[in-house]
Scaffold this active site. Sequence first.
Site, PDB file in Angstrom:
ATOM      1  N   ASP A   7      37.001  49.903  39.375  1.00  0.00           N
ATOM      2  CA  ASP A   7      35.829  49.955  38.867  1.00  0.00           C
ATOM      3  C   ASP A   7      35.479  48.976  37.471  1.00  0.00           C
ATOM      4  O   ASP A   7      34.657  49.047  37.041  1.00  0.00           O
ATOM      5  CB  ASP A   7      35.658  51.669  38.225  1.00  0.00           C
ATOM      6  CG  ASP A   7      36.609  51.795  37.215  1.00  0.00           C
ATOM      7  OD1 ASP A   7      37.550  50.914  36.837  1.00  0.00           O
ATOM      8  OD2 ASP A   7      36.633  52.828  36.424  1.00  0.00           O
ATOM      9  N   SER A   8      36.356  48.173  37.552  1.00  0.00           N
ATOM     10  CA  SER A   8      36.416  46.866  36.589  1.00  0.00           C
ATOM     11  C   SER A   8      34.911  46.088  37.130  1.00  0.00           C
ATOM     12  O   SER A   8      34.504  45.320  36.263  1.00  0.00           O
ATOM     13  CB  SER A   8      37.470  46.088  36.676  1.00  0.00           C
ATOM     14  OG  SER A   8      37.958  45.794  37.795  1.00  0.00           O
TER      15      SER A   8
ATOM     16  N   GLU B   9      49.018  50.727  32.864  1.00  0.00           N
ATOM     17  CA  GLU B   9      48.166  49.703  32.410  1.00  0.00           C
ATOM     18  C   GLU B   9      48.563  49.826  30.946  1.00  0.00           C
ATOM     19  O   GLU B   9      48.464  50.901  30.175  1.00  0.00           O
ATOM     20  CB  GLU B   9      46.670  50.114  32.480  1.00  0.00           C
ATOM     21  CG  GLU B   9      45.981  48.881  31.519  1.00  0.00           C
ATOM     22  CD  GLU B   9      44.310  48.994  32.224  1.00  0.00           C
ATOM     23  OE1 GLU B   9      44.099  49.950  33.261  1.00  0.00           O
ATOM     24  OE2 GLU B   9      43.631  48.231  31.531  1.00  0.00           O
TER      25      GLU B   9
ATOM     26  N   ASP C  88      38.718  52.655  43.637  1.00  0.00           N
ATOM     27  CA  ASP C  88      38.794  53.540  42.429  1.00  0.00           C
ATOM     28  C   ASP C  88      37.778  54.567  42.515  1.00  0.00           C
ATOM     29  O   ASP C  88      36.708  54.425  42.961  1.00  0.00           O
ATOM     30  CB  ASP C  88      38.223  52.636  41.168  1.00  0.00           C
ATOM     31  CG  ASP C  88      39.614  52.378  40.418  1.00  0.00           C
ATOM     32  OD1 ASP C  88      40.619  52.849  40.368  1.00  0.00           O
ATOM     33  OD2 ASP C  88      39.356  51.226  39.488  1.00  0.00           O
TER      34      ASP C  88
ATOM     35  N   GLU D 228      42.335  57.582  37.422  1.00  0.00           N
ATOM     36  CA  GLU D 228      43.008  57.620  35.991  1.00  0.00           C
ATOM     37  C   GLU D 228      43.371  59.068  35.522  1.00  0.00           C
ATOM     38  O   GLU D 228      42.469  59.911  35.505  1.00  0.00           O
ATOM     39  CB  GLU D 228      42.210  56.751  35.049  1.00  0.00           C
ATOM     40  CG  GLU D 228      41.856  55.574  35.274  1.00  0.00           C
ATOM     41  CD  GLU D 228      40.789  54.889  34.402  1.00  0.00           C
ATOM     42  OE1 GLU D 228      40.374  55.622  33.343  1.00  0.00           O
ATOM     43  OE2 GLU D 228      40.332  53.863  34.735  1.00  0.00           O
TER      44      GLU D 228
ATOM     45  N   LYS E  50      42.148  55.508  44.013  1.00  0.00           N
ATOM     46  CA  LYS E  50      43.009  55.710  42.556  1.00  0.00           C
ATOM     47  C   LYS E  50      42.109  56.570  41.489  1.00  0.00           C
ATOM     48  O   LYS E  50      40.963  56.249  41.781  1.00  0.00           O
ATOM     49  CB  LYS E  50      43.203  54.268  42.144  1.00  0.00           C
ATOM     50  CG  LYS E  50      43.561  54.064  40.790  1.00  0.00           C
ATOM     51  CD  LYS E  50      44.066  52.769  40.405  1.00  0.00           C
ATOM     52  CE  LYS E  50      43.310  51.794  39.934  1.00  0.00           C
ATOM     53  NZ  LYS E  50      42.529  51.995  38.695  1.00  0.00           N
TER      54      LYS E  50
HETATM   55  O1  KIV Z   1      39.599  48.626  37.738  1.00  0.00           O
HETATM   56  C1  KIV Z   1      40.438  47.972  37.674  1.00  0.00           C
HETATM   57  O2  KIV Z   1      40.284  46.860  37.952  1.00  0.00           O
HETATM   58  C2  KIV Z   1      41.674  48.481  37.287  1.00  0.00           C
HETATM   59  C3  KIV Z   1      42.891  47.639  37.208  1.00  0.00           C
HETATM   60  C4  KIV Z   1      42.647  46.956  35.914  1.00  0.00           C
HETATM   61  C5  KIV Z   1      44.054  48.215  37.329  1.00  0.00           C
HETATM   62  O3  KIV Z   1      41.917  49.708  37.479  1.00  0.00           O
END
Ligand code: KIV
Length: 260
Positions: free
Chosen positions: A42-43, A178, A81, A111, A109
């Site tokens: 989600d970056s 992280e 994500d 958090e 994934k």
């Molecule tokens: O969203 C993302 O790119 C991430 C990485 C920083 C692990 O979760």
Amino acid sequence: MILSQLQSFKENSEKITCLTAYDASFAKLFDECGVDVILVGDSLGNVIQGSKNTLSVTMQDMIYHTQAAAKGVQNALLIADMPYQSYTNAEQTLKNAECLMSAGAHMIKFEGGSEYEASFKLLQANNIPVCGHLGLQPQSIVEMGGYKVQGKDEQSAQRILKDAKMLESWGVKTIVLECVPAKLASKISKAISIPTIGIGAGVGCDGQVLVSYDMLGINTGYLPKFVKNFLTGNDSIESAVNDYINSVKSQNFPNDEYSY
Ligand code: KIV
């Protein structure tokens, strides 16, 4: 990559390489270079959408980018994500995780730790492979008071270690750590049998991940200490990615300069 291979990297002490990708072209290039895991992070909120954080990313965005990246992947494991507010209860988590799996992800994934016990258990019961994400959690940036290293004091270090053990017991396949001190990440990696993938967590993790735009020097915004521009000294994106792979596999990255 089949899922059991991820586990065998740890068993064979081979470091796992991971980069983010949000479209078919980058995913294909990374895949052909031999990156083990590709993360549709989600970056994308930061590097694709130009936002200050990841909070505005939606399920629709994640599905679109996962579908695109999946088209470029042949060999790598593709993780997608779950965005902010897409896993507020177990039923919603399952529904949205199924959407990302249908979009082409091999694993999802999200958090957080023990507070998501019901979601971890429901996903496991439904055979959806999960990657955890502990330490700095960018979706909780407001609660965490900014992009800060986590687990610096004994109490928070113990909480992260405990969460990692709980996640393992609930069937999570791998955990992103992280921005935690290298010593703590190394301790966690030794304490659990599933692989850890670090970002700003030192060389003791079982693998490493970087945001691809950061490691190619494209991101002109704030760059944390753990980011290395691999395009510097390399004359193509392929060479930079191969340099990253070799540096991670040989444990030359991240050295102390890129760790806490
Ligand atoms: O969203 C993302 O790119 C991430 C990485 C920083 C692990 O979760």
